[in-house]
Each structure stands twice: as C-alpha cells, then as structure tokens.
Design an enzyme around this catalytic site. Sequence first.
Site, PDB file in Angstrom:
ATOM      1  N   MET A 186       0.838  -1.197   0.000  1.00  0.00           N
ATOM      2  CA  MET A 186       0.000   0.000   0.000  1.00  0.00           C
ATOM      3  C   MET A 186       0.878   1.253   0.000  1.00  0.00           C
ATOM      4  O   MET A 186       0.457   2.335   0.405  1.00  0.00           O
ATOM      5  CB  MET A 186      -0.958  -0.002   1.186  1.00  0.00           C
ATOM      6  N   GLY A 187       2.120   1.096  -0.479  1.00  0.00           N
ATOM      7  CA  GLY A 187       3.012   2.238  -0.596  1.00  0.00           C
ATOM      8  C   GLY A 187       3.643   2.623   0.721  1.00  0.00           C
ATOM      9  O   GLY A 187       3.699   1.842   1.664  1.00  0.00           O
ATOM     10  N   ALA A 188       4.150   3.888   0.775  1.00  0.00           N
ATOM     11  CA  ALA A 188       4.957   4.353   1.907  1.00  0.00           C
ATOM     12  C   ALA A 188       6.031   3.308   2.188  1.00  0.00           C
ATOM     13  O   ALA A 188       6.184   2.802   3.291  1.00  0.00           O
ATOM     14  CB  ALA A 188       4.089   4.619   3.131  1.00  0.00           C
ATOM     15  N   ARG A 225      12.307  -0.298   4.368  1.00  0.00           N
ATOM     16  CA  ARG A 225      13.271  -1.382   4.155  1.00  0.00           C
ATOM     17  C   ARG A 225      12.633  -2.766   4.273  1.00  0.00           C
ATOM     18  O   ARG A 225      13.125  -3.736   3.700  1.00  0.00           O
ATOM     19  CB  ARG A 225      14.428  -1.251   5.135  1.00  0.00           C
ATOM     20  N   HIS A 276       9.653  -3.572   3.036  1.00  0.00           N
ATOM     21  CA  HIS A 276       9.165  -3.846   1.679  1.00  0.00           C
ATOM     22  C   HIS A 276      10.324  -4.211   0.748  1.00  0.00           C
ATOM     23  O   HIS A 276      10.224  -5.145  -0.062  1.00  0.00           O
ATOM     24  CB  HIS A 276       8.460  -2.612   1.102  1.00  0.00           C
ATOM     25  N   SER A 294       4.471   0.993   7.437  1.00  0.00           N
ATOM     26  CA  SER A 294       4.203   2.297   6.824  1.00  0.00           C
ATOM     27  C   SER A 294       3.587   3.248   7.834  1.00  0.00           C
ATOM     28  O   SER A 294       3.771   4.470   7.755  1.00  0.00           O
ATOM     29  CB  SER A 294       3.279   2.124   5.620  1.00  0.00           C
TER      30      SER A 294
END
EC number: 6.3.2.1
Length: 282
Positions: A30-32, A35, A37, A188
């Site tokens: 979902m972005g943001a 490290r 991810h 995030s």
Amino acid sequence: MEIFETKKLLSARINELKYSSLQVGLVPTMGALHRGHLSLIHRAFEENDYVVVSIFVNPTQFDNAEDLKKYPRTLERDLELLKVFEDKIIVYTPSAEDIYDENIQSENHEFDGLESEMEGANRPGHFDGVGTIVGKLFEIVNPNRAYFGEKDFQQLQIIRKMVEKKGFSVIIVGCPIFREENGLAMSSRNERLSEKAKNEAAFIHQTLLQAQENFERKSIDEIKTFVEKQFENHPSLTLEYFEIADEDTLQSAKTKQSGKKYRGFIVAHIENVRLIDNLAFV
C-alpha cells in the site's frame, strides 16, 4: 523500471513475459515503502525473473474512514526507492476505479474461521477487503510467487487459505519481520510517529520477547496477565489486545498442547497510531 496505471496494459505485459517462460513474482504493497518492503522485493528477485510491485491504498480493507484518510501516500518517494532494481521491476499504481471496475466494494469471503479471530474480531470486514484486493491482484498479475511479510501473520495465513480454497496457481512466500534497530516492527504507519514515539514503541517488541521467554515455564493466563500489567504501567502506549494463538487455526489458546505451534500477537496504540507485532512462541 516499467510503470503501469491500468490492469489492461499490465496484463498484456505479463502475458509477454509468461509467453517467454519467464517467472514473475508479486509484492503487493500500500506504498509508503520502507526497508521491510525492499527486503520482500530482494527476496522476490532471488526467485523470479521479473517482480511486480503494486502500490495501492485499498479502501475496502479499512474499517475506519479516518485511518484511510491518514494512511501515508508517498508515491514519488516510493518510485525513487524502486529505481535501484533497474529494468526488471514492474510497478502497478492503479486507481480504485481501474482495479475494481468502478464497483468499489468488498466481496464476501470465508476462510474457515481464520477471519473471525483477532484482527477480524476487532476490525469487521477487514479481511473481506484484503481477500478481495489480493484475489484481484492474483488474477491481473498471475504471478508464480507472491511475497508477504510475517508482521501481518494473520493476513498471511488467510491468503494461504484463500489460495487453497480458490485454487490460485501461486506459491505464497512468507518473509520474516523486518525491524528497526530498537526492535520496532517496520510499518508504513511508523511514518506517522514522532521520533520519541518510535523509541517508546520499541516496548511492544521488548514485551513480546519477555512473554516468549516465559512461555515454557508459565501458563498462558499468567503470560497474558504479565503483558497486560506491563502496558498498564506504560504511560504512552495503550494495549488493544494480546493473544497467544495456535499458528494454524489462529484460535486463542487456553492451554499448551504438545505438537502445536503457538504465536503471540499484540496490538497497541501510541500517538493515535495502531501498531501490530507478533512472535513465534516455542
């Protein structure tokens, strides 16, 4: 790096890769990006020729409208972070209308009761939203493998169950929790915390470690009481719940049984941010 905003163009590109017998991994986000991810993406590249990273804040898995509104959106920075992976990364940044075909709502899912425990009990409809979006991504990308962090362990188990029940031809790969130096699970949502709160939130993992250490010699009730008292004495953190559950069924454990795997699950709040963590108890 290739960037696609529509599933039609993305699917066409994936079909080209599959026609060439190339392996495709999927890392849904979902972005943001942080490290944690990036560690999933590195793992995906170890096992696939191309990796698709989806960046989409899915509205149907939020039971709290304010939480959805405040969720960090940092697309430009995310794309900068992904440039390190060069030419074999594919980024999917759809609108809700594209991925949901204008009908932005969850489908009803049953995961053999996994959805009713812990997060499911505390966030009604959450796993319907998760199952819906992940199922759509599997249909669009048709990946060989998909990568999920163990921080959302209940979600990981539910996705495994969905693959089993719906017959998706994808291997689900669970990856270890990536932590800050102080032990705080990377998320995030940490973007919304002050530095002071990030330091104080390390208490969550520290308490889990203490509970894990006591697991062999104390009863489940004693450990739960210990955790609750720890948070009662902490001025900044509020405990939402702590559970020790069977890893397979996710049902709360009352007593320990030989041959079963257990895990401690915790949710706490600080600065109006909801943080989750878990740890295997052996």
